[in-house]
Design an enzyme around this catalytic site. Structure first.
Site, short mmCIF file in Angstrom:
data_model
loop_
_atom_site.label_atom_id
_atom_site.label_comp_id
_atom_site.label_asym_id
_atom_site.label_seq_id
_atom_site.Cartn_x
_atom_site.Cartn_y
_atom_site.Cartn_z
CE LYS A 174 -39.21 86.91 2.43
NZ LYS A 174 -40.08 86.01 3.22
CG ASP A 226 -45.18 87.05 1.63
OD1 ASP A 226 -45.72 86.63 0.58
OD2 ASP A 226 -44.76 86.29 2.53
CE LYS A 233 -47.67 85.84 4.06
NZ LYS A 233 -47.23 84.68 4.86
CG ASP A 278 -41.79 88.84 3.89
OD1 ASP A 278 -41.12 88.40 4.83
OD2 ASP A 278 -42.23 88.14 2.96
CG ASP A 284 -47.12 82.71 2.09
OD1 ASP A 284 -46.40 83.71 1.91
OD2 ASP A 284 -47.86 82.56 3.08
CD GLU A 339 -42.37 85.13 0.08
OE1 GLU A 339 -43.16 84.22 0.36
OE2 GLU A 339 -41.94 85.93 0.93
NE ARG A 345 -38.98 78.35 1.87
CZ ARG A 345 -39.52 77.55 2.80
NH1 ARG A 345 -39.39 76.25 2.70
NH2 ARG A 345 -40.18 78.07 3.81
N1 BES Z 1 -43.03 86.24 5.12
C1 BES Z 1 -43.42 84.96 5.53
C2 BES Z 1 -42.90 84.56 6.90
C3 BES Z 1 -43.38 85.40 8.06
C4 BES Z 1 -44.49 85.03 8.76
C5 BES Z 1 -42.66 86.50 8.46
C6 BES Z 1 -44.91 85.77 9.86
C7 BES Z 1 -43.08 87.24 9.52
C8 BES Z 1 -44.19 86.89 10.23
C9 BES Z 1 -42.94 83.90 4.53
O1 BES Z 1 -42.76 84.31 3.23
C10 BES Z 1 -43.97 82.84 4.52
O2 BES Z 1 -45.08 83.15 4.19
N2 BES Z 1 -43.62 81.63 4.90
C11 BES Z 1 -44.53 80.55 4.97
C12 BES Z 1 -43.81 79.32 4.54
C13 BES Z 1 -44.69 78.10 4.40
C14 BES Z 1 -45.66 78.31 3.27
C15 BES Z 1 -43.82 76.91 4.15
C16 BES Z 1 -45.01 80.42 6.41
O3 BES Z 1 -44.22 80.61 7.32
O4 BES Z 1 -46.18 80.16 6.62
ZN ZN Z 2 -44.43 84.27 2.04
#
Ligand code: BES
Ligand code: ZN
Ligand code: MG
Length: 506
Positions: free
Chosen positions: A270, A275, A282, A293, A352, A354, A356
């Site tokens: 990825k 992000d 966020k 990210d 967010d 994204e 996947r």
């Molecule tokens: N990049 C984040 C995941 C992440 C969070 C990586 C903290 C490193 C540290 C990812 O893209 C994300 O934002 N995921 C969301 C998914 C949710 C909206 C289902 C998350 O984990 O909050």
């Molecule tokens: Zn994200």
């Protein structure tokens, strides 16, 4: 970066370095190690150690300066901790001891440090493995991201030479192991550097150029698709995520070819260079580290850099979707439906989630085009993963037992620790969508965010043996490991290299 030389000898004093390291196990008396040399350099060291209450506990480290030829030299005594009940030593403890030694050398600006290679029969693996681990760990410990610090006093001292003392008959084997260790640690530290770069200093196109550099110097084939090409190929996930950014997304495909008859591994990473969450923005504190990210992409590129030197007996395809996830008037909106390379559709309920979406296209592309024998993807995919496992294990999710076992072994050998979470079919109902094939967040009754994210990806791998590693907790700011610093860890690089180098060997 730290230089390593191998020297034939029987004592770390044989290397004539500025700092001479004595490794002590808990309860071991210093005179049992190298009494004559130690006493010659520093009479009374026993008294000094006693004063320090030095017992050889893991992490304990003492440096005793003495003057020789009008230069300050040191004896460094480092604790290895307790020996296991079965007489075996823990390689991870050794790594941490080494990390502390290098950090202390940085602090005192020590130009050369000598270490007698430990007895490999007491450790898992052979001497080559132990030397590899020594070099990898020492060089990881020597990494610092300080190019943007303008205060010279805050620059980390980097001109350290590690002199590894080994028995004459092991010299050649050790030298080979050093070459291996240098290749791997160069990879790990390259990944860390890309990850540590500010998000406006590394964006999809510049990151793709870094990949081009690796391919060029390693003699690897590389193809880079831009946003227009991704759109034409039907990669609605990658393009959909990239819509909010003015910068073009990129899809990088790098190939290491060993032989037409060999098996093929695919490494997928990825690569969200920043992000923000997109329109599902966020909160500020969650965004602070989101330059990380792209750690999955960094890991797969860096492992290719190492493998180009190490030449494993397996073909490796590396693929990374590179994109920025930003909000704008053009950005993908919650409620939008995207169509991926394999024809499936997904409802985007949270922009967010994204990772996947971009991985869906990359996975389906690499599987359709290259028919790999096994696929592993690395992604900072879910915050939930960091809650489940913290910063010390990457989550492993898979329904393929034998491939999982290979990955777990590569993880424990290399020090990139992984821990499995379940991926039972029960969880797949969480991502059913009313209006599309699937949706990009799990429903509230199932909660397990790391698992439901993996289930989303599972829709794009078909029957190909596949392992997903969620490195959201392990890629950045891992405390308590002396060979890391704040910032990027290079999680996954050591594992990927080990996996390829040992493919088909056990
Ligand atoms: N990049 C984040 C995941 C992440 C969070 C990586 C903290 C490193 C540290 C990812 O893209 C994300 O934002 N995921 C969301 C998914 C949710 C909206 C289902 C998350 O984990 O909050
Ligand atoms: Zn994200
Ligand atoms: Mg764009």
């Amino acid at each position: 970066m730290l230089k390593t030389n191998v020297i034939a000898g029987t004592s770390s004093f044989d290397a004539g370095a500025q700092a001479t390291v004595i490794l002590l196990e808990q309860g071991q008396a210093i005179e049992s190690v190298d009494a004559q040399n130690i006493d010659q350099s520093l009479k009374g060291i026993k008294l000094l150690l006693a004063q320090d209450k030095f017992e050889g506990k893991v992490g304990q480290l003492a440096a005793f300066p003495f003057v020789k030829d009008e230069q300050v030299n040191y004896i460094m005594v480092a604790g290895l901790g307790k020996v296991g009940k079965d007489g075996n030593r823990d390689i991870e403890k050794y790594r941490r001891t080494l990390g502390s030694i290098i950090k202390l050398c940085q602090k005192h600006k020590i130009a050369s440090v000598a270490l007698l290679a430990p007895n490999s029969s007491q450790y898992p693996g052979d001497l080559a493995y132990l030397i590899q681990q020594t070099v990898i760990t020492a060089r990881m410990a020597s990494y610092a991201f300080d190019a943007y610090r303008t205060d010279v006093d805050r620059k980390v001292f980097k001109n350290i030479e590690l002199r590894l003392v080994v028995a004459q008959e092991s010299l050649e084997q050790a030298q080979k192991a050093v070459v291996y260790g240098v290749a791997v640690s160069d990879g790990v530290n390259a990944a860390r550097h890309w990850i540590d770069l500010p998000p406006s200093a590394l964006w999809p196109e510049s990151f793709a150029n870094e990949a081009r550099e690796i391919a060029k110097s390693g003699g690897l084939k590389i193809t880079v698709f831009d946003e227009k090409q991704a759109e034409e190929m039907g990669m609605g996930g990658l393009v959909g995520v990239s819509r909010g950014s003015d910068r073009d997304c990129q899809l990088v495909v790098m190939e290491y070819h060993y032989s037409d008859d060999a098996q093929t591994l695919a490494f997928v990473g990825k690569g969200i260079t920043f992000d923000s969450g997109g329109l599902s923005l966020k909160p500020p504190s969650s965004m602070e580290t989101m330059k990380e990210d792209m750690s999955g992409a960094a890991a797969v590129f860096a492992s290719m850099q190492a493998l180009a030197t190490l030449k494993p007996e397996v073909n490796v395809i590396c693929i990374a979707p590179l994109s920025e996830n930003l909000p704008s008037g053009k950005a993908t909106k919650p409620g939008d439906i995207l169509k991926f390379y394999n024809g499936k559709t997904a409802e985007v309920l949270n922009t967010d989630a994204e990772g996947r979406l971009v991985l869906a296209d990359a996975l389906s592309y690499v599987i359709k085009q290259y028919k790999p024998d096994a696929v592993i993807d690395l992604a900072t995919l879910t915050g939930a993963c960091a809650y489940a496992l913290g910063p010390f294990y990457s989550a492993l999710l898979s329904q393929h037992e034998s491939f999982s076992d290979s990955v777990k072994q590569a993880g424990s050998r290399s020090g990139d620790h992984v821990w499995a979470l379940p991926l039972d079919d029960d969880y797949s109902q969480a991502i059913k969508s009313d209006v599309a094939d699937i949706k990009n967040i799990g429903n509230r009754k199932i909660l397990a965010g790391t698992i439901t994210a993996a289930h989303f990806l599972k829709n794009f791998v078909g029957d190909t043996p596949w392992v997903h590693l969620d490195i959201a907790g392990t890629a950045f700011d891992v405390p308590g490991r002396s060979y890391y610093r704040n910032g990027a860890t290079g999680a996954g690089v050591r594992l990927l290299v080990d996996l390829a180098m040992n493919w088909g060997k056990s």
